[in-house]
Design a protein around this motif. Structure first.
Motif, PDB file in Angstrom:
ATOM      1  N   MET A 193      37.355  31.581  36.221  1.00 33.78           N
ATOM      2  CA  MET A 193      36.793  31.925  37.525  1.00 33.78           C
ATOM      3  C   MET A 193      37.867  31.908  38.598  1.00 33.78           C
ATOM      4  N   GLU A 194      38.754  30.911  38.549  1.00 33.39           N
ATOM      5  CA  GLU A 194      39.857  30.846  39.496  1.00 33.39           C
ATOM      6  C   GLU A 194      40.789  32.043  39.327  1.00 33.39           C
ATOM      7  N   GLN A 195      41.070  32.394  38.091  1.00 30.29           N
ATOM      8  CA  GLN A 195      41.955  33.538  37.850  1.00 30.29           C
ATOM      9  C   GLN A 195      41.337  34.832  38.376  1.00 30.29           C
ATOM     10  N   ALA A 196      40.058  35.038  38.083  1.00 31.06           N
ATOM     11  CA  ALA A 196      39.387  36.246  38.566  1.00 31.06           C
ATOM     12  C   ALA A 196      39.343  36.284  40.091  1.00 31.06           C
ATOM     13  N   SER A 197      39.097  35.129  40.704  1.00 32.66           N
ATOM     14  CA  SER A 197      39.058  35.065  42.167  1.00 32.66           C
ATOM     15  C   SER A 197      40.429  35.354  42.768  1.00 32.66           C
ATOM     16  N   GLY A 198      41.479  34.786  42.159  1.00 35.73           N
ATOM     17  CA  GLY A 198      42.831  35.028  42.670  1.00 35.73           C
ATOM     18  C   GLY A 198      43.199  36.494  42.624  1.00 35.73           C
ATOM     19  N   VAL A 199      42.893  37.149  41.509  1.00 30.36           N
ATOM     20  CA  VAL A 199      43.179  38.584  41.392  1.00 30.36           C
ATOM     21  C   VAL A 199      42.363  39.368  42.420  1.00 30.36           C
ATOM     22  N   ALA A 200      41.100  38.983  42.605  1.00 32.27           N
ATOM     23  CA  ALA A 200      40.248  39.683  43.564  1.00 32.27           C
ATOM     24  C   ALA A 200      40.774  39.520  44.988  1.00 32.27           C
ATOM     25  N   PHE A 201      41.216  38.311  45.346  1.00 34.55           N
ATOM     26  CA  PHE A 201      41.779  38.098  46.679  1.00 34.55           C
ATOM     27  C   PHE A 201      43.008  38.980  46.903  1.00 34.55           C
ATOM     28  N   LEU A 202      43.864  39.063  45.892  1.00 32.48           N
ATOM     29  CA  LEU A 202      45.039  39.928  46.001  1.00 32.48           C
ATOM     30  C   LEU A 202      44.622  41.392  46.135  1.00 32.48           C
ATOM     31  N   GLY A 203      43.578  41.781  45.402  1.00 35.95           N
ATOM     32  CA  GLY A 203      43.078  43.148  45.514  1.00 35.95           C
ATOM     33  C   GLY A 203      42.550  43.448  46.909  1.00 35.95           C
ATOM     34  N   PHE A 204      41.820  42.496  47.491  1.00 36.85           N
ATOM     35  CA  PHE A 204      41.330  42.685  48.856  1.00 36.85           C
ATOM     36  C   PHE A 204      42.498  42.784  49.844  1.00 36.85           C
TER      37      PHE A 204
END
Length: 207
Positions: free
Chosen positions: A187-198
């Motif tokens: 979940m942390e990994q997916a969130s980190g990638v999503a934040f970078l995408g945003f």
């Protein structure tokens, strides 16, 4: 005014439940830190929205929309913050802290950090300000600019509070059921990638 308020409430509800940056932050914080911290992040987001609503009343969001420089400065600052949030989230996922017994009640420092993240994420996103400038006026009667803006902002805040309450409760319940460290790490990994995408999306998107 009643009809306009009801129509706005319906449109705003559709916008609010659409997955986005703020919802991601509430989900990620609720999974990582529990329901109380998730709601602290939601309170921070609501505080940011309230500030944007006040800015809409006094005309500051119009200045943001009219000034390309102001918009770009805020956009770069917001993208930088999101990139930092993404990198630190990925770092924590890759280097998790040693497991510690969870306190009976979340520490005030943890709640404040979640609240601060919610405020910063919302206020450093210029699109949040433009939302209040572009959407609300479309539903305002011609003779109710000031009072209507306050009313519609309040409607939006109530809807967001209800939505984030549901999201934080569901995310925290899911995390309680799936206690495996691997789940939280993913979940942390997916969130980190999503934040970078945003962050990238915010940088490349035109005003």
């Amino acid at each position: 005014m009643l009809v306009a308020a009801l129509v706005f409430a319906g449109v705003a509800a559709l916008v609010n439940v659409t997955p986005g940056l703020d919802t991601l932050l509430v989900v990620r914080t609720s999974v990582a830190g529990g329901r109380v911290r998730g709601r602290a992040a939601a309170l921070g987001i609501l505080t940011g929205c309230a500030v944007w609503g006040v800015a809409a009343v006094v005309g500051l969001t119009a200045l943001l929309a009219a000034s390309h420089l102001a918009y770009e400065v805020l956009k770069v600052a917001g993208a930088g913050y999101l990139a930092w949030l993404g990198v630190t989230t990925l770092w924590r996922a890759r280097h998790p802290a040693p497991a510690m017994p969870e306190p009976a009640t979340p520490e005030p420092a943890g709640r404040f950090a979640a609240f601060r993240a919610g405020v910063a994420t919302n206020l450093l996103n210029p699109k949040a300000g433009v939302f209040y400038l572009s959407l609300i006026p479309q539903f305002l009667p011609h003779d109710a600019h000031l009072g209507g803006t306050v009313l519609f902002t309040a409607i939006d805040l109530v809807e967001l509070a209800l939505w984030y309450w549901i999201v934080s409760r569901a995310a925290a319940a899911l995390a309680d059921r799936i206690r495996r460290p691997a789940f939280r790490r993913r979940m942390e990994q997916a969130s980190g990638v999503a934040f970078l995408g945003f962050a990238v999306n915010l940088l490349v998107e035109e005003a």
